[in-house]
Design a protein around this motif. Structure first.
Motif, PDB file in Angstrom:
ATOM      1  N   ALA A  28      -8.611  -9.872  -1.802  1.00 25.98           N
ATOM      2  CA  ALA A  28      -9.357 -10.398  -2.948  1.00 25.98           C
ATOM      3  C   ALA A  28     -10.673  -9.640  -3.132  1.00 25.98           C
ATOM      4  O   ALA A  28     -11.049  -9.279  -4.254  1.00 25.98           O
ATOM      5  N   LEU A  29     -11.389  -9.389  -2.028  1.00 31.42           N
ATOM      6  CA  LEU A  29     -12.645  -8.653  -2.133  1.00 31.42           C
ATOM      7  C   LEU A  29     -12.400  -7.236  -2.634  1.00 31.42           C
ATOM      8  O   LEU A  29     -13.125  -6.729  -3.502  1.00 31.42           O
ATOM      9  N   GLU A  30     -11.375  -6.589  -2.109  1.00 34.07           N
ATOM     10  CA  GLU A  30     -11.057  -5.222  -2.559  1.00 34.07           C
ATOM     11  C   GLU A  30     -10.670  -5.201  -4.037  1.00 34.07           C
ATOM     12  O   GLU A  30     -11.007  -4.251  -4.760  1.00 34.07           O
ATOM     13  N   ARG A  31      -9.992  -6.237  -4.485  1.00 34.84           N
ATOM     14  CA  ARG A  31      -9.614  -6.327  -5.899  1.00 34.84           C
ATOM     15  C   ARG A  31     -10.854  -6.406  -6.786  1.00 34.84           C
ATOM     16  O   ARG A  31     -10.925  -5.735  -7.831  1.00 34.84           O
ATOM     17  N   LEU A  32     -11.847  -7.199  -6.390  1.00 37.82           N
ATOM     18  CA  LEU A  32     -13.064  -7.316  -7.188  1.00 37.82           C
ATOM     19  C   LEU A  32     -13.889  -6.038  -7.125  1.00 37.82           C
ATOM     20  O   LEU A  32     -14.491  -5.633  -8.131  1.00 37.82           O
ATOM     21  N   ILE A  33     -13.936  -5.403  -5.956  1.00 37.40           N
ATOM     22  CA  ILE A  33     -14.649  -4.129  -5.836  1.00 37.40           C
ATOM     23  C   ILE A  33     -14.035  -3.094  -6.778  1.00 37.40           C
ATOM     24  O   ILE A  33     -14.740  -2.325  -7.446  1.00 37.40           O
TER      25      ILE A  33
END
Length: 375
Positions: free
Chosen positions: A185-190
């Protein structure tokens, strides 16, 4: 701006309209006021997410040391503390900025990056200063609401991030709700971040998270976007009253500008000494966190058994739907000598946030909630 907001004083002095229109920050109730209202001395302080275990004995020793000279100015660059943090985190000290709590870092970031009319994104329910400080700079703030299951709305966040706001303030673990972004999820937002956007990942509750929560600093290190990771000594380390937080910037130039936006001598000598001592006693912090995690799971299970809808939490608090007006329930709990925080953001007036305290205080809260549920 709301036309009802006063932009001038009674003697004609003009106010900054952006500041005059700011919503108040909900800092929680003072214990003296709670005692006065409840008529009780035995107050369970479960509103401000403080560490009920206190702080490391090493901190108290540092504060009592003859080496602490209150009559001298503290090091304005926090050189020793930044060096210790750099070694712990594996980053150059010139990328670290120390603040009078991470709240000061939020204000400094807003001053350093935002201009009137700039856009900012955060989430709702939100940590108040992620909205207040940008508004004080004349920015506009968009907020993405939590999902029905009390989590991050990744699709909505991704969409707004891709529109290129100047700053994104994102808490993980999330204050006031509790869940954390997993690595995908964090990588998706980044990946949604566009040139010209600064991602600020507020990890004030990072130490309380379990292995499912990634180290945001490590994930962002592998990206090429401008970013800042915020952390604090207030929560897991138990230094809330001394106010020490820090910003880990993606490069030294960003750190230099954030430093320029804060006041000199912003972190006092006692706070610097305490933070250095706290870093030297990680075992104390880890033992405290382990106990609080266990209590968090126990209290969450009990709340669920009482029929409250509880958000997943990777923090030292729980956020739950109390099935009615949270201010009414908070007032009833206060009469029992228990301070909690009723959430008042529009649309979330049924939610209440309770800090994980001592086992005794947690039991007092559960008994009082059970009593209220029977009414």
């Amino acid at each position: 701006m709301d036309n009802s907001v006063k932009t001038a004083s009674s003697n004609g002095l003009a106010f900054n309209p952006d500041v005059a229109a700011l919503p108040p920050y909900n800092a929680g109730m003072n214990v003296a006021i709670a005692r006065s209202i409840s008529g009780r001395n035995d107050i369970a302080r479960l509103a401000s997410n403080e560490n009920p275990d206190g702080c490391s004995p090493a901190v108290l020793a540092a504060l009592a040391s003859p080496d602490l000279e209150p009559w001298r100015y503290a090091d304005p660059a926090c050189t020793t503390l930044r060096g210790a943090l750099g070694l712990k985190l594996g980053v150059d000290a010139d990328r670290i900025v120390i603040g009078n709590g991470s709240e000061e870092m939020i204000a400094a970031i807003s001053r350093a990056i935002l201009v009137a009319g700039a856009s900012v994104l955060t989430v709702v329910p939100s940590f108040g200063l992620h909205e207040i400080e940008p508004l004080a700079q004349g920015a506009t703030v968009a907020k993405v609401a939590m999902t029905e299951d009390l989590g991050f709305d990744l699709t909505a966040l991704e969409q707004v991030i891709s529109q290129g706001p100047r700053v994104v303030f994102l808490s993980s673990p999330w204050n006031p709700v509790g869940p954390a972004l997993d690595r995908p999820a964090l990588e998706r937002l980044i990946a949604a971040v566009r040139p010209g956007t600064l991602l600020v990942l507020d990890e004030a509750y990072f130490e309380f998270a379990d292995a499912s929560c990634p180290n945001g600093l490590e994930v962002l290190r592998q990206s090429n976007i401008p970013h800042i990771v915020l952390r604090t000594f207030s929560k897991a380390y138990g230094l809330a009253g001394l106010r020490v937080g820090y910003a880990i910037c993606s490069d030294a130039d960003l750190a230099r500008v954030v430093t320029a936006a804060k006041t000199p001598f912003n972190v006092n000598a006692a706070a610097q000494a305490a933070a250095i001592a706290a870093l030297g006693d990680e075992a104390w912090m880890q033992a405290s966190v382990a106990r609080l995690r266990g209590e968090r799971e126990r209290v969450a299970a009990s709340l669920d058994a009482l029929g409250f809808k509880v958000a997943s939490s990777q923090t030292n608090f729980l956020f739950f739907d109390c099935r009615g007006d949270s201010a009414t329930l908070a007032a009833a709990l206060l009469q029992e000598g228990i301070i909690v925080k009723a959430w008042r953001e529009r649309g979330y007036e049924r939610y209440l946030r309770a800090t994980i305290g001592t086992a005794e205080d947690n039991d007092r809260l559960l008994r009082a909630l059970e009593k209220a549920a029977r009414r």
